[in-house]
Design an enzyme around this catalytic site. Structure first.
Site, mmCIF file in Angstrom:
data_model
loop_
_atom_site.group_PDB
_atom_site.id
_atom_site.type_symbol
_atom_site.label_atom_id
_atom_site.label_comp_id
_atom_site.label_asym_id
_atom_site.label_seq_id
_atom_site.Cartn_x
_atom_site.Cartn_y
_atom_site.Cartn_z
ATOM 1 N N ARG A 90 47.393 58.918 -25.425
ATOM 2 C CA ARG A 90 48.126 58.445 -26.604
ATOM 3 C C ARG A 90 49.357 59.311 -26.855
ATOM 4 O O ARG A 90 50.432 58.849 -27.117
ATOM 5 C CB ARG A 90 47.214 58.484 -27.824
ATOM 6 C CG ARG A 90 46.841 57.097 -28.311
ATOM 7 C CD ARG A 90 46.109 57.147 -29.583
ATOM 8 N NE ARG A 90 45.257 58.334 -29.629
ATOM 9 C CZ ARG A 90 44.360 58.560 -30.560
ATOM 10 N NH1 ARG A 90 44.185 57.695 -31.519
ATOM 11 N NH2 ARG A 90 43.610 59.649 -30.563
ATOM 12 N N GLY A 117 41.953 64.381 -23.238
ATOM 13 C CA GLY A 117 41.351 65.336 -24.169
ATOM 14 C C GLY A 117 40.739 66.468 -23.354
ATOM 15 O O GLY A 117 41.114 66.704 -22.203
ATOM 16 N N GLU A 148 25.423 48.346 -23.089
ATOM 17 C CA GLU A 148 24.336 49.082 -22.445
ATOM 18 C C GLU A 148 23.145 49.250 -23.404
ATOM 19 O O GLU A 148 23.343 49.270 -24.616
ATOM 20 C CB GLU A 148 24.828 50.458 -21.944
ATOM 21 C CG GLU A 148 25.290 51.388 -23.049
ATOM 22 C CD GLU A 148 25.840 52.710 -22.497
ATOM 23 O OE1 GLU A 148 26.741 52.710 -21.662
ATOM 24 O OE2 GLU A 148 25.334 53.748 -22.960
ATOM 25 N N HIS A 168 24.321 56.304 -18.038
ATOM 26 C CA HIS A 168 24.888 57.141 -19.111
ATOM 27 C C HIS A 168 24.282 58.560 -19.100
ATOM 28 O O HIS A 168 23.663 58.981 -20.071
ATOM 29 C CB HIS A 168 24.673 56.462 -20.481
ATOM 30 C CG HIS A 168 25.609 56.944 -21.549
ATOM 31 N ND1 HIS A 168 26.073 56.159 -22.564
ATOM 32 C CD2 HIS A 168 26.173 58.165 -21.767
ATOM 33 C CE1 HIS A 168 26.873 56.850 -23.361
ATOM 34 N NE2 HIS A 168 26.942 58.086 -22.891
ATOM 35 N N ILE A 169 24.494 59.236 -17.972
ATOM 36 C CA ILE A 169 23.884 60.567 -17.803
ATOM 37 C C ILE A 169 24.925 61.671 -17.577
ATOM 38 O O ILE A 169 24.568 62.772 -17.160
ATOM 39 C CB ILE A 169 22.872 60.583 -16.626
ATOM 40 C CG1 ILE A 169 23.538 60.132 -15.319
ATOM 41 C CG2 ILE A 169 21.648 59.743 -16.937
ATOM 42 C CD1 ILE A 169 22.736 60.467 -14.070
ATOM 43 N N ILE A 215 37.790 66.816 -21.930
ATOM 44 C CA ILE A 215 37.118 66.437 -20.676
ATOM 45 C C ILE A 215 38.161 66.036 -19.636
ATOM 46 O O ILE A 215 38.073 66.436 -18.471
ATOM 47 C CB ILE A 215 36.104 65.292 -20.909
ATOM 48 C CG1 ILE A 215 35.018 65.735 -21.902
ATOM 49 C CG2 ILE A 215 35.463 64.855 -19.591
ATOM 50 C CD1 ILE A 215 34.080 64.620 -22.344
ATOM 51 N N ALA A 253 33.643 57.107 -19.898
ATOM 52 C CA ALA A 253 33.966 57.212 -21.319
ATOM 53 C C ALA A 253 32.958 56.480 -22.195
ATOM 54 O O ALA A 253 32.035 57.101 -22.754
ATOM 55 C CB ALA A 253 35.371 56.684 -21.539
ATOM 56 N N ARG A 254 33.110 55.202 -22.333
ATOM 57 C CA ARG A 254 32.225 54.378 -23.156
ATOM 58 C C ARG A 254 32.249 52.971 -22.606
ATOM 59 O O ARG A 254 33.274 52.536 -22.071
ATOM 60 C CB ARG A 254 32.733 54.313 -24.606
ATOM 61 C CG ARG A 254 32.244 55.430 -25.502
ATOM 62 C CD ARG A 254 30.759 55.264 -25.842
ATOM 63 N NE ARG A 254 30.268 56.339 -26.677
ATOM 64 C CZ ARG A 254 29.810 57.509 -26.257
ATOM 65 N NH1 ARG A 254 29.765 57.793 -24.985
ATOM 66 N NH2 ARG A 254 29.368 58.418 -27.122
HETATM 67 C C1 DGY Z 1 28.331 61.729 -25.872
HETATM 68 O O1 DGY Z 1 28.009 62.853 -26.255
HETATM 69 O O2 DGY Z 1 29.075 61.014 -26.526
HETATM 70 C C2 DGY Z 1 27.792 61.263 -24.581
HETATM 71 O O3 DGY Z 1 28.283 60.030 -24.224
HETATM 72 C C3 DGY Z 1 26.279 61.246 -24.608
HETATM 73 O O4 DGY Z 1 25.897 61.837 -23.450
#
Ligand code: DGY
Length: 321
Positions: free
Chosen positions: A179, A156, A269, A287-288, A158, A239-240
């Site tokens: 995908r 995407g 987390e 997560h920064i 990013i 990502a997550r």
């Molecule tokens: C988001 O915007 O989804 C980020 O993970 C938070 O910083």
């Protein structure tokens, strides 16, 4: 006329509260307390809007208990805290903050990649512990970033910004899996080549994960994917949590099945799998990736625009449903 009531669920910039206060009767949480679901429900009782942070689970149970609620505006891009079908059924809109953090997060991807490949935090811990006695030929020898192969999973905005940094800034060969394949012009602009996930795992020196979380992307990287990676490869998760099987990753790092990992996000987390805390070949951040002052301000402004747009003018700027 009385102002409409909204809730800001966590601490935020005073400037953001001041801006919201021009339009709304605002209850805020500058103490940054972590509320239980019931506390959140209680606070939302008389509110029409919530300024949210991607952390609050907005589901059928909460919606049924908060009949005045009309909008939840995440200041984040990710919105896996929203059960969008339950929100739609309840007539509540969800919004996020797209296009606010692309470049900042891509920068951080490289911060993590560089720190991981070049063993920055591991060597700093060594130095701080007073263990540095003299120069040594192989001290914290890591892997090169320039000229290496960067594999991006999730292409995407990013992912594309990371690809450009890699290709044009570090002379990396960029391969990606997504995908759907990008159009030719976008591939050329990113100097990136589409490959299968297997080829990416087998050939990349550094793998960067920027795929959004969903049921399909859960454990995109697990034991079998880690087994395909080169023993010299580094894995970066921007990502997550849940995209990587953190338990399997801890085993792979411990066994030096891959070289190292850099993680900004974690399954469950802010808890971190305890085995990830004991392996040395890892860089961990809380997560920064999007956390610069201008970017967090832009994210907050987007949530304000959504609340004002929807509650005062009937139109959110980035509605998800
Ligand atoms: C988001 O915007 O989804 C980020 O993970 C938070 O910083």
């Amino acid at each position: 006329m009385n102002k409409q009531k909204i809730l800001v669920t966590r601490a935020i910039f005073p400037e953001t509260l001041a801006k919201l206060g021009r339009y709304f009767d605002v209850e805020s949480n500058q103490a940054d307390d972590i509320w239980t679901k019931q506390q959140l429900i209680d606070k939302l009782q008389d509110k029409v809007g919530a300024f949210t942070f991607g952390l609050e689970r907005i589901d059928a149970e909460l919606l049924a208990a908060c009949p005045t609620l009309k909008i939840c505006a995440n200041m984040t891009v990710g919105y896996n805290n929203f059960d969008l079908s339950a929100m739609t059924a309840a007539g509540v809109i969800g919004t996020n903050a797209p296009d606010t953090l692309t470049e900042t997060t891509a920068d951080f991807g490289f911060a993590l990649l560089m720190a991981t490949a070049r063993r920055v935090t591991e060597s700093e811990h060594f130095l701080r512990a007073g263990k540095w006695k003299s120069w040594r030929f192989d001290m914290f020898a890591g892997s090169d970033v320039h000229g290496s192969t960067l594999g991006i999973i999730g292409m995407g905005k990013i992912g594309q910004a990371i690809a450009k940094r890699g290709a044009f800034g570090f002379g990396m060969k960029v391969i990606y899996n997504n995908r759907s394949r990008l159009d030719v012009a976008t591939e050329a602009a990113c100097k990136a080549r589409y490959v299968s996930k297997t080829e990416l795992l087998q050939t990349a020196d550094h793998i960067m994960l920027v795929v959004p979380y969903s049921a399909e992307s859960h454990h995109t990287i697990g034991a079998s994917e880690l087994a395909l990676m080169k023993p010299t490869a580094n894995l970066i998760n921007l990502a997550r949590g849940g995209i990587v099987d953190d338990a399997a990753l801890a085993v792979a790092l411990k066994n030096q099945q891959i070289a190292a990992a850099g993680l900004d996000v974690f399954e469950g987390e802010p808890s971190v799998h305890p085995d990830l805390l004991t392996v040395p070949n890892i860089v961990l951040t809380p997560h920064i990736a999007s956390s610069t002052v201008p970017t967090r301000m832009a994210m907050a402004n987007k949530a304000v625009d959504n609340l004002v747009g929807f509650l005062l003018h009937g139109r959110a700027v980035s509605a998800l449903n």
